[in-house]
Design a protein around this motif. Structure first.
Motif, PDB file in Angstrom:
ATOM      1  N   ASN A 137       0.818  -1.215   0.000  1.00 55.62           N
ATOM      2  CA  ASN A 137       0.000   0.000   0.000  1.00 55.62           C
ATOM      3  C   ASN A 137       0.853   1.267   0.000  1.00 55.62           C
ATOM      4  N   LEU A 138       1.941   1.255   0.771  1.00 56.27           N
ATOM      5  CA  LEU A 138       2.755   2.479   0.854  1.00 56.27           C
ATOM      6  C   LEU A 138       3.662   2.646  -0.356  1.00 56.27           C
ATOM      7  N   ILE A 139       4.366   1.561  -0.740  1.00 53.92           N
ATOM      8  CA  ILE A 139       5.337   1.704  -1.838  1.00 53.92           C
ATOM      9  C   ILE A 139       4.624   2.051  -3.145  1.00 53.92           C
ATOM     10  N   SER A 140       3.480   1.409  -3.388  1.00 53.31           N
ATOM     11  CA  SER A 140       2.770   1.707  -4.642  1.00 53.31           C
ATOM     12  C   SER A 140       2.399   3.190  -4.683  1.00 53.31           C
ATOM     13  N   THR A 141       1.959   3.723  -3.550  1.00 52.83           N
ATOM     14  CA  THR A 141       1.539   5.136  -3.533  1.00 52.83           C
ATOM     15  C   THR A 141       2.749   6.060  -3.678  1.00 52.83           C
ATOM     16  N   LEU A 142       3.819   5.717  -2.983  1.00 57.02           N
ATOM     17  CA  LEU A 142       5.035   6.530  -3.068  1.00 57.02           C
ATOM     18  C   LEU A 142       5.531   6.584  -4.511  1.00 57.02           C
ATOM     19  N   ASN A 143       5.586   5.416  -5.161  1.00 56.77           N
ATOM     20  CA  ASN A 143       6.026   5.374  -6.562  1.00 56.77           C
ATOM     21  C   ASN A 143       5.150   6.257  -7.447  1.00 56.77           C
ATOM     22  N   LEU A 144       3.843   6.148  -7.238  1.00 57.39           N
ATOM     23  CA  LEU A 144       2.915   6.916  -8.081  1.00 57.39           C
ATOM     24  C   LEU A 144       3.090   8.417  -7.869  1.00 57.39           C
ATOM     25  N   LEU A 145       3.275   8.787  -6.593  1.00 55.81           N
ATOM     26  CA  LEU A 145       3.426  10.219  -6.300  1.00 55.81           C
ATOM     27  C   LEU A 145       4.734  10.760  -6.870  1.00 55.81           C
ATOM     28  N   GLU A 146       5.803   9.990  -6.715  1.00 54.85           N
ATOM     29  CA  GLU A 146       7.099  10.457  -7.240  1.00 54.85           C
ATOM     30  C   GLU A 146       7.038  10.601  -8.758  1.00 54.85           C
ATOM     31  N   LEU A 147       6.387   9.639  -9.399  1.00 56.00           N
ATOM     32  CA  LEU A 147       6.302   9.713 -10.861  1.00 56.00           C
ATOM     33  C   LEU A 147       5.339  10.825 -11.292  1.00 56.00           C
ATOM     34  N   SER A 148       4.265  11.006 -10.519  1.00 57.00           N
ATOM     35  CA  SER A 148       3.336  12.102 -10.849  1.00 57.00           C
ATOM     36  C   SER A 148       4.070  13.436 -10.749  1.00 57.00           C
ATOM     37  N   GLU A 149       4.947  13.527  -9.766  1.00 54.05           N
ATOM     38  CA  GLU A 149       5.718  14.759  -9.588  1.00 54.05           C
ATOM     39  C   GLU A 149       6.676  14.945 -10.771  1.00 54.05           C
ATOM     40  N   LYS A 150       7.373  13.857 -11.112  1.00 57.85           N
ATOM     41  CA  LYS A 150       8.355  13.936 -12.210  1.00 57.85           C
ATOM     42  C   LYS A 150       7.682  14.284 -13.533  1.00 57.85           C
ATOM     43  N   MET A 158      -1.450   6.502   7.053  1.00 56.93           N
ATOM     44  CA  MET A 158      -0.107   6.957   6.678  1.00 56.93           C
ATOM     45  C   MET A 158      -0.125   7.585   5.283  1.00 56.93           C
ATOM     46  N   ILE A 159      -0.855   6.952   4.371  1.00 54.32           N
ATOM     47  CA  ILE A 159      -0.912   7.495   3.007  1.00 54.32           C
ATOM     48  C   ILE A 159      -1.629   8.848   3.017  1.00 54.32           C
ATOM     49  N   GLU A 160      -2.683   8.951   3.812  1.00 56.62           N
ATOM     50  CA  GLU A 160      -3.368  10.256   3.909  1.00 56.62           C
ATOM     51  C   GLU A 160      -2.378  11.327   4.372  1.00 56.62           C
ATOM     52  N   GLN A 161      -1.547  10.969   5.357  1.00 58.10           N
ATOM     53  CA  GLN A 161      -0.562  11.945   5.856  1.00 58.10           C
ATOM     54  C   GLN A 161       0.456  12.292   4.776  1.00 58.10           C
ATOM     55  N   MET A 162       0.865  11.254   4.037  1.00 56.21           N
ATOM     56  CA  MET A 162       1.823  11.457   2.945  1.00 56.21           C
ATOM     57  C   MET A 162       1.237  12.450   1.931  1.00 56.21           C
ATOM     58  N   LEU A 163      -0.034  12.244   1.604  1.00 59.63           N
ATOM     59  CA  LEU A 163      -0.688  13.106   0.613  1.00 59.63           C
ATOM     60  C   LEU A 163      -0.848  14.527   1.142  1.00 59.63           C
ATOM     61  N   THR A 164      -1.134  14.636   2.442  1.00 63.90           N
ATOM     62  CA  THR A 164      -1.314  15.957   3.028  1.00 63.90           C
ATOM     63  C   THR A 164       0.014  16.726   3.007  1.00 63.90           C
ATOM     64  N   ILE A 172      -8.897  12.813  -1.237  1.00 57.80           N
ATOM     65  CA  ILE A 172      -8.865  11.622  -0.394  1.00 57.80           C
ATOM     66  C   ILE A 172     -10.317  11.217  -0.194  1.00 57.80           C
ATOM     67  N   LEU A 173     -10.686  10.039  -0.715  1.00 57.45           N
ATOM     68  CA  LEU A 173     -12.083   9.597  -0.603  1.00 57.45           C
ATOM     69  C   LEU A 173     -12.177   8.474   0.420  1.00 57.45           C
ATOM     70  N   ARG A 174     -12.947   8.721   1.448  1.00 56.86           N
ATOM     71  CA  ARG A 174     -13.107   7.699   2.496  1.00 56.86           C
ATOM     72  C   ARG A 174     -14.390   6.926   2.241  1.00 56.86           C
ATOM     73  N   TYR A 175     -14.220   5.706   1.700  1.00 54.42           N
ATOM     74  CA  TYR A 175     -15.390   4.903   1.360  1.00 54.42           C
ATOM     75  C   TYR A 175     -15.953   4.262   2.617  1.00 54.42           C
ATOM     76  N   PHE A 176     -17.275   4.173   2.652  1.00 57.47           N
ATOM     77  CA  PHE A 176     -17.896   3.379   3.709  1.00 57.47           C
ATOM     78  C   PHE A 176     -17.978   1.928   3.185  1.00 57.47           C
ATOM     79  N   ASN A 177     -19.098   1.271   3.177  1.00 55.65           N
ATOM     80  CA  ASN A 177     -19.068  -0.154   2.806  1.00 55.65           C
ATOM     81  C   ASN A 177     -19.668  -0.393   1.433  1.00 55.65           C
TER      82      ASN A 177
END
Ligand SMILES: NC(=O)c1ccc[n+]([C@@H]2O[C@H](COP(=O)([O-])OP(=O)(O)OC[C@H]3O[C@@H](n4cnc5c(N)ncnc54)[C@H](O)[C@@H]3O)[C@@H](O)[C@H]2O)c1
Length: 340
Positions: A102-115, A156-162, A175-180
């Motif tokens: 969950n964390l690495i996939s998001t980190l990769n996406l954010l770094e590439l989105s930035e690049k 953690m990802i929410e904090q990373m995004l913030t 950031i979309l917080r889904y219910f069920n």
């Protein structure tokens, strides 16, 4: 202007329904999915429903080199990031697996989105970030406190995004917080396909209904609720998919970082869901009462005012329709996406 969106985890349950919504609204999509919890057939069926084609990269988002190919070879103006593991119980047993994926996939996406300067990002968070809510309904301002490694990964990802958003004021992040999420596309062509024993209530009920499982266990009947069973906010997956389209439109207005609950705002108990399913299917669901399940909170449902006001998001489907659509999908696909 024609939009194109990179959708990670697009072959999954929520991802596939969101693809239908995007494609039906003339938004092009590129999908990255390693099919660790889904099948290619889901994408074929999305193409069948929408009569549009999907460009697929069968890659792992944790592999940054491969993921960069997608950014190099395509032009898109937003990322919707569904890819991740989601089983709360499993995350307690193998937490590192959850943090890594969950964390690495998001980190990769954010770094590439930035690049590559892709400045619009939608992230699948969860109501689980509210932990044991002090009061219900929970609003986006409620305290965040996750109890499982899965929920912690979302926090953690929410904090990373913030933090990322604070450093990049020209970025738009939802950031979309889904219910069920429950139910399935009304066509019966796509739906939820749990592997092994389902973790969630409705897939369990539909598998009991079809005879795959003998009976349902209701975890606890001594909660401080009207009938003693837990109360949750169930939302039709097609409503949830629509929420992504609305969030995307919001991002295109340069809104910065935004957080929204996506639910119906209405809570139903486990017994109410069983009865709604029995009504929708005309079947009797055998169930027995078991002990409480560790970590379950008595009730959790969303305040949906913010999404209504700022996104114009209002859930259209009621519980009866959610059950009907889930049942249609189960009946038409007793083995999920597997060929008969
Ligand atoms: N379904 C729910 O009840 C629920 C509730 C709240 C939040 N969410 C979140 O929504 C998102 C989507 O959930 P879903 O129910 O559609 O789950 P899902 O498992 O059906 O879909 C996730 C998809 O991501 C893919 N995937 C996972 N890791 C990957 C990786 N490293 N690289 C590429 N693809 C990968 C899987 O193959 C799958 O197709 C998840 O992030 C989940 O945590 C789900």
């Amino acid at each position: 202007m024609r939009h194109c969106v990179l959708v990670t985890g697009g072959a999954g349950y929520i991802g596939s329904h969101t693809l239908v919504e995007l494609l039906s609204n003339e938004i092009e999509v590129i999908v990255v999915d390693n099919f660790c919890n889904s099948s290619k057939e889901a994408l074929r069926r999305v193409e069948e429903i929408t009569k549009k084609s999907i460009k697929l990269y069968p890659y792992d988002c944790c592999d940054k080199e491969l993921l960069e190919e997608v950014f190099r070879q395509n032009t898109f103006d937003a990322v919707i990031h569904f890819a991740g593991y989601k089983a709360v119980g499993e995350s307690v047993r193998v937490p590192l697996k959850y943090f890594r994926n969950n964390l690495i996939s998001t980190l990769n996406l954010l770094e590439l989105s930035e690049k590559y300067q892709v400045k619009n990002f939608i992230f699948s968070s969860s109501a689980t970030v509210y932990g044991v809510p002090k009061t219900v309904p929970v609003s986006e301002e409620s305290e965040i406190f996750a109890m499982s490694p899965y929920g912690q990964s979302k926090c953690m990802i929410e904090q990373m995004l913030t933090s990322f958003s604070k450093a990049h004021s020209d970025w738009n992040i939802a950031i979309l917080r889904y219910f069920n999420p429950i139910g399935a596309h009304p066509s019966g062509k796509i739906g939820e396909e749990p592997r092994g024993i389902p973790n969630n209530l409705l897939p369990y009920i539909t598998q009991v209904a079809i005879g795959k499982l003998p009976y349902l266990t209701v975890f606890g009947k001594d909660y401080p609720t009207e009938d003693g069973t837990c109360i949750r906010d169930y939302i039709h997956v097609c409503d949830l998919a629509c929420g992504h389209l609305l969030a995307l439109r919001k991002l295109y207005t340069n809104c910065g970082r935004v957080v929204y609950n996506l639910g119906t705002g209405k809570g139903y108990s486990v017994l109410e869901v069983i009865h709604a399913f029995e009504e929708a299917s005309g079947l009797k669901i055998p169930y027995q009462i078991g002990p409480r399940r560790e970590g379950d909170v008595p009730q959790n449902f969303a305040s949906v005012e913010k999404a209504k006001k700022e996104l114009n998001f209002v859930a259209k489907y009621d519980l009866h329709q959610m059950c009907e659509d889930a049942w249609r999908w189960q009946q038409k696909n007793p083995k999920g996406y597997q060929e008969e």
